[in-house]
Motif scaffolding. Structure first.
Motif, mmCIF file in Angstrom:
data_model
loop_
_atom_site.group_PDB
_atom_site.id
_atom_site.type_symbol
_atom_site.label_atom_id
_atom_site.label_comp_id
_atom_site.label_asym_id
_atom_site.label_seq_id
_atom_site.Cartn_x
_atom_site.Cartn_y
_atom_site.Cartn_z
ATOM 1 N N LEU A 298 0.890 -1.163 -0.153
ATOM 2 C CA LEU A 298 0.018 0.087 0.154
ATOM 3 C C LEU A 298 0.829 1.186 -0.021
ATOM 4 O O LEU A 298 0.499 2.078 -0.603
ATOM 5 N N ARG A 299 2.014 1.478 0.730
ATOM 6 C CA ARG A 299 2.914 2.245 0.990
ATOM 7 C C ARG A 299 3.682 2.592 -0.270
ATOM 8 O O ARG A 299 3.792 3.580 -0.898
ATOM 9 N N ASP A 300 4.381 1.450 -0.815
ATOM 10 C CA ASP A 300 5.029 1.475 -1.781
ATOM 11 C C ASP A 300 4.428 1.600 -3.480
ATOM 12 O O ASP A 300 5.177 2.505 -4.248
ATOM 13 N N TYR A 301 3.278 0.781 -3.449
ATOM 14 C CA TYR A 301 2.787 1.065 -4.747
ATOM 15 C C TYR A 301 1.727 1.793 -5.042
ATOM 16 O O TYR A 301 1.594 2.679 -5.889
ATOM 17 N N TYR A 302 0.731 1.688 -4.133
ATOM 18 C CA TYR A 302 -0.450 2.546 -4.338
ATOM 19 C C TYR A 302 -0.501 3.804 -3.522
ATOM 20 O O TYR A 302 -1.270 4.676 -4.007
ATOM 21 N N ARG A 303 0.317 4.295 -2.724
ATOM 22 C CA ARG A 303 0.458 5.510 -2.262
ATOM 23 C C ARG A 303 -0.834 5.933 -1.706
ATOM 24 O O ARG A 303 -1.023 7.210 -2.032
ATOM 25 N N GLN A 304 -1.427 5.252 -0.896
ATOM 26 C CA GLN A 304 -2.724 5.578 -0.343
ATOM 27 C C GLN A 304 -2.853 5.244 1.277
ATOM 28 O O GLN A 304 -1.912 4.404 1.581
ATOM 29 N N THR A 305 -3.541 5.857 2.042
ATOM 30 C CA THR A 305 -3.630 5.427 3.571
ATOM 31 C C THR A 305 -4.545 4.505 3.268
ATOM 32 O O THR A 305 -5.302 3.901 2.381
ATOM 33 N N PRO A 306 -4.781 3.531 4.478
ATOM 34 C CA PRO A 306 -5.696 2.326 4.542
ATOM 35 C C PRO A 306 -7.115 3.016 4.396
ATOM 36 O O PRO A 306 -7.762 2.251 3.704
ATOM 37 N N ALA A 307 -7.314 4.031 4.943
ATOM 38 C CA ALA A 307 -8.682 4.336 4.976
ATOM 39 C C ALA A 307 -9.204 4.758 3.328
ATOM 40 O O ALA A 307 -10.258 4.449 3.028
ATOM 41 N N ASP A 308 -8.181 5.679 2.805
ATOM 42 C CA ASP A 308 -8.631 5.858 1.256
ATOM 43 C C ASP A 308 -8.592 4.550 0.535
ATOM 44 O O ASP A 308 -9.733 4.442 -0.467
ATOM 45 N N PHE A 309 -7.538 3.715 0.779
ATOM 46 C CA PHE A 309 -7.567 2.317 -0.085
ATOM 47 C C PHE A 309 -8.828 1.715 0.118
ATOM 48 O O PHE A 309 -9.404 1.258 -0.729
ATOM 49 N N GLU A 310 -9.334 1.596 1.436
ATOM 50 C CA GLU A 310 -10.540 0.843 1.676
ATOM 51 C C GLU A 310 -11.750 1.304 1.076
ATOM 52 O O GLU A 310 -12.787 0.619 0.703
ATOM 53 N N GLU A 311 -11.790 2.694 1.099
ATOM 54 C CA GLU A 311 -12.838 3.537 0.622
ATOM 55 C C GLU A 311 -13.119 3.211 -0.841
ATOM 56 O O GLU A 311 -14.123 3.061 -1.352
#
Length: 521
Positions: free
Chosen positions: A142-155
């Motif tokens: 999530l940190r290295d590839y998607y560059r999103q916070t868990p909350a944003d990613f899960e939304e």
């Protein structure tokens, strides 16, 4: 529930990416242009859907994922071919459709539940270790590839699953009658194969001379409306901010990195900078060392970029360079960047009066090339009616996949189709050709079709080589399978109708320049 799902709650995004291809094929209108281009769209936006932004970064990620998926399936898809077949627009259309469906779901009280997300996560292998979900692996990716916070990613996950639920509800009421099943059988049992050859304006463009001064003046007078429409449709070509074609190398730095970690990343970036200064090719260094997974395979190629798309520090450093130069390491919220400027295009604001001769010449030559293509098609058809076959006249220079043939075709070539039926909306290896399809299935047996058919920008001549009519004897055996297929077709129809209603009532703006930047057009 917490702002971010716990370790077991997170890995569905790659599942969504996997089903995205199907979702595109079902509900992505491709380059049909259901939304309007907005020259004033926010530079960082690929599209804005009822006020909700689809960022350029999101679009770039989805487009790269789609390209990588096709290539992983053995499809030899170059970026040029992807643009030719409208892949950038298709990807953006799918993203817009997903957002429209998610917003509609919210209005109808539909929402993906935590349990549904958890069920999918438990089945995902992507972040599992020894058969179990590994939270550390999830955090790193999530940190290295998607560059999103868990909350944003899960939304994001929840919105895409919610869109799927919404379309599932719309499709749930699809039913078909016995008459519809019978009609489907009769169409699918009505089969044919053909040989065709295409005559495209592009095949004859180099044979069309530039118009004389008198011809150009006459053309401008007779086609004032078309010239103005062409200018408006291509305004982004004539009115553009300064742009650079660039490559980058990224050394990632986590948002919460310690000063020591940041210093270590800077040292690594400086070491890579010295390698390039020492004579190593930037693209090769990017392929070997960049941590931007989206651009690493292409040697860090970012395509054409506007300064507004980047953080000021990076934009200022890169746009100050001459072509061929490389920035010193520049820190942004994503990490440490090295950028090489390969080409520069200055800002321009060319008025219609300045470019009307250029546009008129383009349209004039295009019209003349189309006239030549039609004449050559009709000439060839006369020869075929005289006893020659299309295969004899236009034997391909070499056998190659149809996908590549469309990219390299420079002269008419005979193409033998697979068997297709009267339910088809496309001719195999050709695409939509309604008049040609009607003529094929009006024929009673093998024959030369009696005219050159307009297909896209060009013209097609064809011979029916095989014909078969529906056979009633096996209808009973196929009835239930045909019913299932008919229900699926009806589900597509109701879903497509629902999406069209959302587009019609909604406010969708797309950034045409964004497609050009990301796809390298």
């Amino acid at each position: 529930m917490k702002d971010a799902l716990e370790p077991r709650k997170v890995v569905v995004y790659l599942f969504i990416a996997a089903i995205a291809v199907v979702f595109t094929l079902q509900f992505g209108p491709g380059s049909s242009g259901f939304s309007r281009a907005d020259p004033n769209a926010t530079p960082s936006s690929a599209a804005v859907v009822n006020g909700k932004e689809i960022s350029l970064m999101e679009f770039r990620r989805e487009y790269v994922n789609q390209l990588q998926y096709l290539r992983s399936q053995g499809q030899p898809v170059s970026e040029a071919l992807a643009r030719q077949f409208g892949l950038p627009q298709s990807v953006l259309d799918r993203m817009v459709n997903t957002e429209l469906l998610a917003q509609a779901a919210e209005r109808h009280g539909v929402k993906a539940s935590d349990e549904e997300i958890l069920k999918i996560l438990q089945q995902r292998p992507d972040f599992q270790k020894d058969g179990q979900f590994d939270y550390a692996m999830y955090q790193q990716t999530l940190r290295d590839y998607y560059r999103q916070t868990p909350a944003d990613f899960e939304e994001d996950i929840r919105r895409q699953l919610t869109a799927q639920k919404m379309i599932g509800m719309v499709q749930g009421g699809a039913v078909v009658s016995d008459d519809e099943v019978r009609t489907k059988f009769e169409k699918e049992g009505n089969q044919a194969r053909i040989v065709f050859a295409r005559f495209l304006p592009s095949m004859y463009a180099d044979k069309v001379p530039a118009p004389s001064a008198a011809d150009l003046t006459a053309y401008k007078q007779a086609h004032e409306k078309e010239i103005k429409e062409y200018y408006e449709a291509n305004r982004f070509v004539y009115q553009q901010p300064e742009r650079i074609r660039a490559r980058q190398i990224l050394v990632k730095v986590a948002p919460d990195a310690t000063p020591e970690a940041k210093a270590k990343a800077m040292e690594r970036a400086q070491a890579l900078s010295k390698e390039i200064e020492g004579g190593k090719d930037f693209a090769e260094v990017a392929k070997a060392s960049s941590e931007d997974q989206a651009t690493r395979p292409s040697g860090g190629d970012l395509g054409w970029v506007e300064s507004a798309n980047w953080e000021p520090a990076l934009a200022n450093a890169a746009f100050a360079l001459e072509p061929g130069k490389v920035t010193q390491p520049v820190e942004t919220k994503f990490g440490i960047h090295l950028v090489k400027v390969e080409e520069k295009k200055p800002a321009q604001d060319r008025k219609l009066e300045e470019v009307q001769d250029e546009i008129a010449t383009t349209l004039y030559k295009k019209d003349k090339a189309k006239e030549t293509a039609r004449a050559e098609a009709e000439k060839a058809l006369a020869t075929v009616k005289g006893g020659k076959t299309i295969s004899e006249l236009f034997k391909p220079e070499k056998e190659q996949p149809a996908l590549l043939r469309f990219e390299t075709e420079t002269r008419p070539e005979a193409v033998q189709t697979d068997t297709f039926n009267a339910a088809s909306v496309n001719v195999p290896h050709l695409g939509p050709a309604p008049d040609l399809l009607t003529a094929v299935f009006a024929s009673k047996g093998p024959q030369v079709l009696d005219q050159a058919y307009a297909v896209g920008d060009g013209f097609v001549i064809a011979q029916v080589t095989e014909r078969q009519l529906a056979d009633d004897t096996n209808f009973a055996q196929k009835k239930e399978e045909l019913r299932k297929q008919a229900v699926q077709a009806k589900q597509y129809e109701v879903a497509d109708s629902f999406l069209k209603s959302l587009r019609k009532s909604g406010d969708v703006k797309t950034n045409t320049a964004a497609l050009e930047q990301v796809s390298g057009g």
